[in-house]
Design a protein around this motif. Structure first.
Motif, PDB file in Angstrom:
ATOM      1  N   ALA A   5       0.840  -1.198   0.000  1.00 60.35           N
ATOM      2  CA  ALA A   5       0.000   0.000   0.000  1.00 60.35           C
ATOM      3  C   ALA A   5       0.873   1.245   0.000  1.00 60.35           C
ATOM      4  N   GLY A   6       0.410   2.284  -0.668  1.00 58.93           N
ATOM      5  CA  GLY A   6       1.142   3.533  -0.649  1.00 58.93           C
ATOM      6  C   GLY A   6       0.444   4.593  -1.466  1.00 58.93           C
ATOM      7  N   ILE A   7       0.791   5.842  -1.186  1.00 58.41           N
ATOM      8  CA  ILE A   7       0.238   6.973  -1.929  1.00 58.41           C
ATOM      9  C   ILE A   7       1.348   8.001  -2.148  1.00 58.41           C
ATOM     10  N   GLY A   8       1.092   8.913  -3.052  1.00 57.34           N
ATOM     11  CA  GLY A   8       2.000  10.038  -3.249  1.00 57.34           C
ATOM     12  C   GLY A   8       3.034   9.809  -4.331  1.00 57.34           C
ATOM     13  N   ASP A   9       3.995  10.694  -4.338  1.00 60.95           N
ATOM     14  CA  ASP A   9       5.078  10.657  -5.320  1.00 60.95           C
ATOM     15  C   ASP A   9       6.027   9.497  -5.030  1.00 60.95           C
ATOM     16  N   ALA A  10       6.926   9.274  -5.948  1.00 62.88           N
ATOM     17  CA  ALA A  10       7.932   8.224  -5.787  1.00 62.88           C
ATOM     18  C   ALA A  10       8.968   8.631  -4.746  1.00 62.88           C
ATOM     19  N   MET A  11       9.382   7.661  -3.971  1.00 63.95           N
ATOM     20  CA  MET A  11      10.484   7.839  -3.039  1.00 63.95           C
ATOM     21  C   MET A  11      11.757   8.077  -3.876  1.00 63.95           C
ATOM     22  N   PRO A  12      12.699   8.869  -3.385  1.00 67.32           N
ATOM     23  CA  PRO A  12      13.938   9.058  -4.141  1.00 67.32           C
ATOM     24  C   PRO A  12      14.581   7.720  -4.497  1.00 67.32           C
ATOM     25  N   GLU A  13      15.084   7.640  -5.707  1.00 69.48           N
ATOM     26  CA  GLU A  13      15.637   6.373  -6.192  1.00 69.48           C
ATOM     27  C   GLU A  13      16.813   5.881  -5.356  1.00 69.48           C
ATOM     28  N   ASP A  14      17.622   6.792  -4.807  1.00 69.00           N
ATOM     29  CA  ASP A  14      18.756   6.317  -4.016  1.00 69.00           C
ATOM     30  C   ASP A  14      18.298   5.626  -2.741  1.00 69.00           C
ATOM     31  N   TYR A  15      17.154   6.021  -2.170  1.00 64.04           N
ATOM     32  CA  TYR A  15      16.614   5.315  -1.004  1.00 64.04           C
ATOM     33  C   TYR A  15      16.200   3.898  -1.397  1.00 64.04           C
ATOM     34  N   VAL A  16      15.528   3.794  -2.530  1.00 62.76           N
ATOM     35  CA  VAL A  16      15.043   2.485  -2.985  1.00 62.76           C
ATOM     36  C   VAL A  16      16.223   1.580  -3.327  1.00 62.76           C
ATOM     37  N   ARG A  17      17.191   2.120  -4.035  1.00 59.61           N
ATOM     38  CA  ARG A  17      18.362   1.313  -4.412  1.00 59.61           C
ATOM     39  C   ARG A  17      19.158   0.916  -3.169  1.00 59.61           C
ATOM     40  N   GLY A  18      19.228   1.806  -2.190  1.00 56.65           N
ATOM     41  CA  GLY A  18      19.886   1.467  -0.927  1.00 56.65           C
ATOM     42  C   GLY A  18      19.156   0.356  -0.197  1.00 56.65           C
ATOM     43  N   ALA A  19      17.812   0.397  -0.232  1.00 59.28           N
ATOM     44  CA  ALA A  19      17.014  -0.658   0.406  1.00 59.28           C
ATOM     45  C   ALA A  19      17.226  -1.995  -0.299  1.00 59.28           C
ATOM     46  N   MET A  20      17.304  -1.953  -1.626  1.00 59.55           N
ATOM     47  CA  MET A  20      17.573  -3.172  -2.386  1.00 59.55           C
ATOM     48  C   MET A  20      18.934  -3.754  -1.991  1.00 59.55           C
ATOM     49  N   LEU A  21      19.928  -2.889  -1.905  1.00 60.73           N
ATOM     50  CA  LEU A  21      21.265  -3.333  -1.522  1.00 60.73           C
ATOM     51  C   LEU A  21      21.261  -3.910  -0.107  1.00 60.73           C
ATOM     52  N   GLY A  22      20.537  -3.251   0.792  1.00 62.30           N
ATOM     53  CA  GLY A  22      20.427  -3.758   2.160  1.00 62.30           C
ATOM     54  C   GLY A  22      19.781  -5.134   2.213  1.00 62.30           C
ATOM     55  N   ARG A  23      18.753  -5.334   1.391  1.00 62.26           N
ATOM     56  CA  ARG A  23      18.076  -6.629   1.354  1.00 62.26           C
ATOM     57  C   ARG A  23      19.008  -7.697   0.791  1.00 62.26           C
ATOM     58  N   ILE A  24      19.779  -7.331  -0.236  1.00 63.34           N
ATOM     59  CA  ILE A  24      20.760  -8.258  -0.801  1.00 63.34           C
ATOM     60  C   ILE A  24      21.755  -8.676   0.283  1.00 63.34           C
ATOM     61  N   ASN A  25      22.205  -7.722   1.077  1.00 63.03           N
ATOM     62  CA  ASN A  25      23.147  -8.012   2.159  1.00 63.03           C
ATOM     63  C   ASN A  25      22.535  -8.981   3.172  1.00 63.03           C
ATOM     64  N   VAL A  26      21.267  -8.775   3.518  1.00 64.59           N
ATOM     65  CA  VAL A  26      20.585  -9.684   4.445  1.00 64.59           C
ATOM     66  C   VAL A  26      20.523 -11.085   3.847  1.00 64.59           C
ATOM     67  N   HIS A  27      20.149 -11.171   2.579  1.00 58.78           N
ATOM     68  CA  HIS A  27      20.052 -12.473   1.914  1.00 58.78           C
ATOM     69  C   HIS A  27      21.401 -13.170   1.851  1.00 58.78           C
ATOM     70  N   ALA A  28      22.486 -12.403   1.690  1.00 58.97           N
ATOM     71  CA  ALA A  28      23.823 -12.980   1.552  1.00 58.97           C
ATOM     72  C   ALA A  28      24.253 -13.744   2.795  1.00 58.97           C
ATOM     73  N   HIS A  29      23.631 -13.469   3.913  1.00 59.54           N
ATOM     74  CA  HIS A  29      23.961 -14.178   5.153  1.00 59.54           C
ATOM     75  C   HIS A  29      23.378 -15.591   5.161  1.00 59.54           C
ATOM     76  N   GLY A  30      22.416 -15.852   4.261  1.00 65.78           N
ATOM     77  CA  GLY A  30      21.882 -17.200   4.114  1.00 65.78           C
ATOM     78  C   GLY A  30      20.856 -17.630   5.142  1.00 65.78           C
ATOM     79  N   ASN A  31      20.271 -16.694   5.870  1.00 68.75           N
ATOM     80  CA  ASN A  31      19.316 -17.065   6.917  1.00 68.75           C
ATOM     81  C   ASN A  31      17.863 -16.793   6.545  1.00 68.75           C
ATOM     82  N   SER A  32      17.618 -16.276   5.365  1.00 70.34           N
ATOM     83  CA  SER A  32      16.252 -15.888   4.993  1.00 70.34           C
ATOM     84  C   SER A  32      15.425 -17.038   4.443  1.00 70.34           C
ATOM     85  N   GLY A  33      16.049 -18.093   4.024  1.00 69.83           N
ATOM     86  CA  GLY A  33      15.323 -19.241   3.491  1.00 69.83           C
ATOM     87  C   GLY A  33      14.696 -18.992   2.133  1.00 69.83           C
TER      88      GLY A  33
END
Length: 190
Positions: free
Chosen positions: A8-36
């Motif tokens: 869910a969400g409304i409004g304008d797009a979040m700045p792309e660097d925030y989104v790309r940073g979140a993607m990178l953060g998620r990749i880092n979490v996945h790299a630990h191998g605990n997400s299944g």
């Protein structure tokens, strides 16, 4: 349905660097191998970063839960070929952005959805970018201070690192050392 329920969400797009940073953060979490989750999910996020496909995430969202479930669910939509994404400066339907970039849509299977959205990656990305910016602003302020001190032929006593070491404030010590270094070969003597 977990992704649909939380995207869910409304409004304008979040700045792309925030989104790309979140993607990178998620990749880092996945790299630990605990997400299944399947490796294809993480590898797809990596490929999206490398090829410049960025999810459209709304600036305002709320689902009444902890973490970043809403924005991360909007990111997960693209892994199902849904939602919207920016690619080469253009906002496209998610599937079109992925096709243009030559990225296969992995779809989500058991554990993939939860493993993609569970966490506070957007807040972490925003905080990391704020800290990076603040550090750069501090460096600029130190440069301006050093230039002003030189121009005014100021007393450098208050900028001696030893004085700040006695007080024990690490930030003040760092700034004093930086300013001392910048004026070391100038007209001022400490």
């Amino acid at each position: 349905y977990l992704i649909y329920n939380h995207a869910a969400g409304i409004g304008d797009a979040m700045p792309e660097d925030y989104v790309r940073g979140a993607m990178l953060g998620r990749i880092n979490v996945h790299a630990h191998g605990n997400s299944g989750i399947r490796p294809e999910i993480t590898l797809t996020l990596v490929e999206m970063l490398n090829k410049g496909v960025t999810h459209y995430v709304y600036q305002k969202d709320y689902v009444g839960a902890s973490g970043d479930l809403a924005p991360m669910s909007q990111i997960a939509l693209l892994l199902m070929g849904e939602g919207k994404a920016f690619f080469e400066g253009e906002l496209l339907e998610g599937k079109d952005a992925m096709d243009r970039a030559g990225i296969s849509i992995p779809g989500l299977q058991a554990r993939d959805g939860l493993g993609t959205i569970n966490g506070s990656n957007v807040l972490t990305a925003m905080s990391a970018l704020f800290i990076f910016d603040a550090n750069n602003w501090l460096k600029q302020a130190e440069i301006a201070a050093a230039m002003s001190l030189e121009a005014l032929k100021a007393n450098m006593g208050p900028y001696t690192a030893r004085l700040h070491e006695v007080r024990g404030f690490k930030g003040a010590i760092r700034s004093a050392l930086a300013i001392e270094k910048m004026v070391a070969n100038g007209d001022l003597k400490t």
